[in-house]
Design an enzyme around this catalytic site. Structure first.
Site, PDB file in Angstrom:
ATOM      1  N   GLU A 201      39.777  45.549  38.595  1.00 31.21           N
ATOM      2  CA  GLU A 201      39.928  44.468  39.578  1.00 31.21           C
ATOM      3  C   GLU A 201      40.610  44.976  40.845  1.00 31.21           C
ATOM      4  O   GLU A 201      40.286  44.528  41.953  1.00 31.21           O
ATOM      5  CB  GLU A 201      40.718  43.293  38.986  1.00 31.21           C
ATOM      6  CG  GLU A 201      40.155  42.704  37.707  1.00 31.21           C
ATOM      7  CD  GLU A 201      38.787  42.049  37.877  1.00 31.21           C
ATOM      8  OE1 GLU A 201      38.249  42.055  38.993  1.00 31.21           O
ATOM      9  OE2 GLU A 201      38.250  41.543  36.875  1.00 31.21           O
ATOM     10  N   ALA A 202      41.518  45.920  40.695  1.00 31.26           N
ATOM     11  CA  ALA A 202      42.171  46.495  41.874  1.00 31.26           C
ATOM     12  C   ALA A 202      41.184  47.280  42.722  1.00 31.26           C
ATOM     13  O   ALA A 202      41.289  47.295  43.955  1.00 31.26           O
ATOM     14  CB  ALA A 202      43.328  47.388  41.440  1.00 31.26           C
TER      15      ALA A 202
END
Length: 560
Positions: A201-202
């Site tokens: 997600e980062a």
């Protein structure tokens, strides 16, 4: 299922969790995930950043275009700590597997899954990588601590997964019979969830990487509901960005209108959030998984759905040189669970002859998807103006009937389009249907959400629902004659609402709506929805002169 070939592997420079810079590591992951085609979204030189487009997607049960391997290092008290790897798909940036202390691969799949992806000798971890399985849902992601110490603990948990093996290193059996069910504080599931957010997600979202980086050395750092909203919308945001690029980076207000609630009103704001763009493959642009191997692989996906039946069409061959039946025709289907639906034939103009009659389904009695937990019976009562009215006994005699014993021991045609023909009073009729082994109900509503005028408008055209699992679609609305009258804010009267939909496969709602009389286009396009076992999903499609249609789907795994 043996693995013939592993996709090409890209190895990211190993990351020492305790000493290396997190922000530099995430940039390396983004660079590795960038699609090989080199496509990027961003109007240069105006845009400060360009977001790469991922590789074109494949089916979840197939090899991705590439595997991205990320190796995690760490040091504590002078000793070298775990060096597990995680395997990330290059087409959706999802973690699909990891290694333990012996180098053995664990695939994020339910116990008993036969297809192999990450390695030919991979062991099934006993659970999938869905956030529902890992932490009880995406809304629980803020409960995860994402600092470097938690990431080191996550690496250690993967390394220690070796202790769950039974039968020695050569065994493919995992002592996790209920592994697909969420267990409180399961360290391996917590580890996968932590890495999914802190790495995947980062890499996808700047706000996520900034939050983690800012709290990297603090006692606790977590994503907030704001970042969770971005995570939920990644697919739709990617679609919007690609549409923005196709329109030469214009029409921002229309394209990004649905994201105003999460603080995104234009393309530049979307680019500031999304750092990796998913290439969403529409269901009518990809072949359905019709080979035996693909269907077998689909059957191995986590089974959270139910046995259901779906009817795509009833085809009535026209006689040579004649007209198709003119009067309404009825088709009912029922199972032992007493679920049923009714179909009513809609006529097309006689000036446009066709080989088959078009059939859509009325909502009379069709409030729920059809259960397949018992024999399914199709009753077709077809008649035209020449057949006349028949008494009850004659109706019974002339009603075509098809029985599908889906619970019989020899039934195996799950998740395939099945065609059967039955003789009716008007001749042969073909029924095309499918029995799903992992189905969910999707209840569809379509609203005319906005129009320049508040006046009533006459709508003609069609609305079709199409699962990626099949080549056939289900007609929800079809009218090429008188049209239907709808005002802004009102629902479009669909022929049917409840659909049985294969889980794990996207559902596309296609709209082709025009003005009655003039035939001028109002809206034409499609919305793709990710199937789910519950929840209400909403999508909006904007057409000519800001005409806006809202499509909602209410998901249910057990509607009866």
């Amino acid at each position: 299922m043996a693995l013939d070939k592993v996709a090409p592997i890209v190895i990211v420079t190993p990351f020492n969790v305790m000493t290396d810079r997190y922000d530099e590591f995430i940039e390396k992951v983004r660079k590795a995930l960038a699609g090989t085609a080199g496509a990027k979204v961003g109007p240069k030189p105006k845009s400060k950043v360009e977001s790469p487009v991922l590789d074109k997607g494949t089916f979840p049960v197939e090899q991705p275009p590439r595997w991205i391997h990320v190796e995690l290092h760490g040091k504590t008290q002078g000793t070298t700590t775990p060096k597990p790897k995680v395997a990330i798909r290059s087409d959706d940036a999802y973690i699909m597997g990891f290694t333990n202390s012996t180098g053995r691969w664990f695939q994020l799949s339910k116990t008993g899954t036969t297809y192999k992806l990450v390695d030919d000798k991979a062991v099934m971890a006993g659970f999938d990588g869905n956030y529902n399985t890992l932490v009880g849902g995406v809304n629980n992601l803020p409960t995860l601590n994402l600092n470097k110490f938690s990431m080191a603990q996550a690496a250690a948990a993967l390394w220690n997964k070796a202790s769950t093996l039974s039968g020695g290193i050569g065994s493919d059996v995992v002592d996790d019979d209920d592994g697909d069910m969420l267990r409180a504080n399961d360290p391996v599931k917590q580890a996968v969830a932590t890495l999914a957010v802190a790495v995947c997600e980062a890499a996808r979202f700047s706000p996520v990487s900034k939050v983690v980086n800012a709290g990297w050395i603090k006692d606790k750092v977590s994503v907030t509901p704001d970042e969770v909203n971005y995570i939920k919308e990644w697919g739709d945001l990617s679609t919007a960005l690609l549409s923005w690029m196709d329109k030469q980076y214009k029409d921002d207000a229309t394209i990004f209108k649905k994201f105003n609630g999460i603080g995104i009103t234009n393309g530049e704001e979307a680019l500031a959030v999304v750092r990796l763009v998913k290439l969403v493959i529409r269901s009518n642009m990809a072949a359905a998984p019709t080979t035996d191997e693909q269907l077998l692989a689909y059957a191995q996906l986590p089974k959270h759905g139910r046995y259901m039946a779906e009817v795509f069409a009833v085809r009535i061959p026209a006689t040579a040189g004649g007209d198709r039946p003119a009067a309404p025709s009825l088709c009912t289907a029922a199972t032992a669970a007493a679920t049923s639906f009714t179909a009513r034939k809609k006529n097309t103009p006689r000036s446009k002859p066709a080989a088959t009659a078009r059939v859509t389904w009325s909502s009379l009695g069709h409030r729920l998807a059809t259960s397949a937990y018992g024999p399914i019976v199709f009753n077709l009562d077809l008649h035209d103006g020449n057949c006349g009215q028949a008494d009850e006994e004659e109706d019974e005699k002339n009603t075509g009937r098809i029985v599908c014993d889906a619970i019989g021991g020899d039934f195996s045609n799950y998740n395939k389009a099945i065609s059967e023909t039955v003789l009716t009073r008007c001749g042969p009729a073909e029924v095309i249907y499918a029995v799903l082994s992992n189905g969910v109900q999707g209840r569809v509503d379509v609203k005319l959400a906005g129009l320049q005028s508040r006046d009533e408008v006459v709508l003609v055209g069609r609305i079709v629902a199409r699962s990626k699992l099949f080549d056939f679609g289900c007609v929800l609305f079809y009218n090429e004659a008188a049209g239907v009258r709808v005002r802004p804010g009102e629902l479009v009267p669909l022929a049917r609402h409840a659909l049985a939909v294969p889980l794990h496969m996207p559902l596309t709602i296609e709209l082709d709506i025009r003005h009655g009389g003039s035939g001028d286009e109002i809206v034409r396009g499609e919305l793709e929805f990710k199937t789910a076992i519950d929840g209400l999903h909403t999508g909006r499609l904007v057409g000519v002169n800001d005409a806006e249609f809202e499509v909602t789907i209410l998901w249910s795994e057990y509607p009866w």
